[in-house]
Design an enzyme around this catalytic site. Structure first.
Site, PDB file in Angstrom:
ATOM      1  N   CYS A 100      -3.079 -10.883   6.543  1.00  0.00           N
ATOM      2  CA  CYS A 100      -4.228 -10.173   5.991  1.00  0.00           C
ATOM      3  C   CYS A 100      -5.271 -11.207   5.582  1.00  0.00           C
ATOM      4  O   CYS A 100      -4.927 -12.233   4.983  1.00  0.00           O
ATOM      5  CB  CYS A 100      -3.789  -9.355   4.769  1.00  0.00           C
ATOM      6  SG  CYS A 100      -5.137  -8.470   3.963  1.00  0.00           S
ATOM      7  N   HIS A 142      -2.302  -0.428   8.097  1.00  0.00           N
ATOM      8  CA  HIS A 142      -2.628  -1.570   7.227  1.00  0.00           C
ATOM      9  C   HIS A 142      -4.030  -1.393   6.623  1.00  0.00           C
ATOM     10  O   HIS A 142      -4.222  -1.586   5.412  1.00  0.00           O
ATOM     11  CB  HIS A 142      -2.546  -2.875   8.046  1.00  0.00           C
ATOM     12  CG  HIS A 142      -2.922  -4.113   7.297  1.00  0.00           C
ATOM     13  ND1 HIS A 142      -2.025  -5.122   7.005  1.00  0.00           N
ATOM     14  CD2 HIS A 142      -4.125  -4.518   6.776  1.00  0.00           C
ATOM     15  CE1 HIS A 142      -2.655  -6.080   6.327  1.00  0.00           C
ATOM     16  NE2 HIS A 142      -3.930  -5.744   6.172  1.00  0.00           N
ATOM     17  N   GLU A 143      -4.993  -1.017   7.467  1.00  0.00           N
ATOM     18  CA  GLU A 143      -6.379  -0.906   6.973  1.00  0.00           C
ATOM     19  C   GLU A 143      -6.531   0.252   5.995  1.00  0.00           C
ATOM     20  O   GLU A 143      -7.215   0.125   4.967  1.00  0.00           O
ATOM     21  CB  GLU A 143      -7.365  -0.769   8.133  1.00  0.00           C
ATOM     22  CG  GLU A 143      -7.420  -1.956   9.085  1.00  0.00           C
ATOM     23  CD  GLU A 143      -7.571  -3.302   8.408  1.00  0.00           C
ATOM     24  OE1 GLU A 143      -8.162  -3.385   7.313  1.00  0.00           O
ATOM     25  OE2 GLU A 143      -7.065  -4.287   8.977  1.00  0.00           O
ATOM     26  N   HIS A 146      -5.519  -0.483   2.554  1.00  0.00           N
ATOM     27  CA  HIS A 146      -6.519  -1.194   1.740  1.00  0.00           C
ATOM     28  C   HIS A 146      -7.371  -0.210   0.935  1.00  0.00           C
ATOM     29  O   HIS A 146      -7.807  -0.525  -0.176  1.00  0.00           O
ATOM     30  CB  HIS A 146      -7.460  -2.019   2.629  1.00  0.00           C
ATOM     31  CG  HIS A 146      -6.941  -3.384   2.971  1.00  0.00           C
ATOM     32  ND1 HIS A 146      -6.712  -4.347   2.016  1.00  0.00           N
ATOM     33  CD2 HIS A 146      -6.630  -3.951   4.159  1.00  0.00           C
ATOM     34  CE1 HIS A 146      -6.287  -5.456   2.605  1.00  0.00           C
ATOM     35  NE2 HIS A 146      -6.219  -5.247   3.914  1.00  0.00           N
TER      36      HIS A 146
HETATM   37 NI    NI Z   1      -5.620  -6.692   5.282  1.00  0.00          NI
END
Ligand code: NI
Length: 181
Positions: A100, A142-143, A146
């Site tokens: 990341c 993953h995004e 966030h």
């Molecule tokens: Ni990331």
């Protein structure tokens, strides 16, 4: 070019739930997307979420074309996805190494659903709906994490599977260590 600073793990904005975008097709939104794309390109990322440049809005970008560093990686369509929602198609998960841009130099082995459906909007407010599998599905999970204040280290099941990329390269193939998201 308007490359922005990427904030790092420890910054409170990376732990916050980002807010929905309410106005589409605005000059501010277009400029923010340009900044995100420039920043992701400058850092060779495969994905970036707005909170990573300290803008707490539900916007992610991602995309992987052919990358000479990762000849075996699946390609992922270049996408701007606003107010995204994910639904899980099947319970199967698999584990792969993730990095990341907000957690530099480190890699961790993270389980993710292998097949998802996602929906969201482009900058004009047009609906985007897709099914995604494998690495494409991983990048989106993953995004979107966030946007909910979740960084991948909290998803690692065994902290023995967490380390510095250069050290992990001694025992793992570089292509296994995935890209930074
Ligand atoms: Ni990331």
């Amino acid at each position: 070019m308007a490359v922005q600073e990427v904030i790092k793990m420890g910054h409170p904005l990376l732990l916050a739930r980002a807010k929905e975008v309410e106005n589409f097709a605005t000059a501010e939104l277009e400029q923010l997307i340009i900044d995100m794309k420039d920043t992701m390109a400058a850092l060779n990322g495969a994905g970036l979420a707005a909170p990573q440049i300290a803008v707490s809005l539900r916007i992610v970008i991602f995309g992987v074309s052919e990358n000479p560093r990762y000849p075996d990686a699946d390609s992922v369509p270049e996408t701007v996805l606003i107010n995204p929602e994910i639904s899980i198609i099947a319970p199967e998960r698999d584990s792969a190494w993730e990095g990341c841009l907000s957690v530099p130099h480190l890699r961790g082995l993270v389980p993710r659903y292998t097949s998802i459906r996602y929906r969201g909007y482009d900058t004009q407010g047009n609906l985007i709906e897709r099914e995604a599998h494998g690495f494409h599905a991983r990048v989106v999970q993953h995004e979107v994490d966030h946007l909910d204040g979740i960084l991948y280290p909290t998803r690692i099941e065994d902290l023995k599977d967490f380390g510095y990329e250069d050290a992990l390269m001694q025992s793992h193939d570089e292509s296994e260590l995935e890209e930074e998201l």
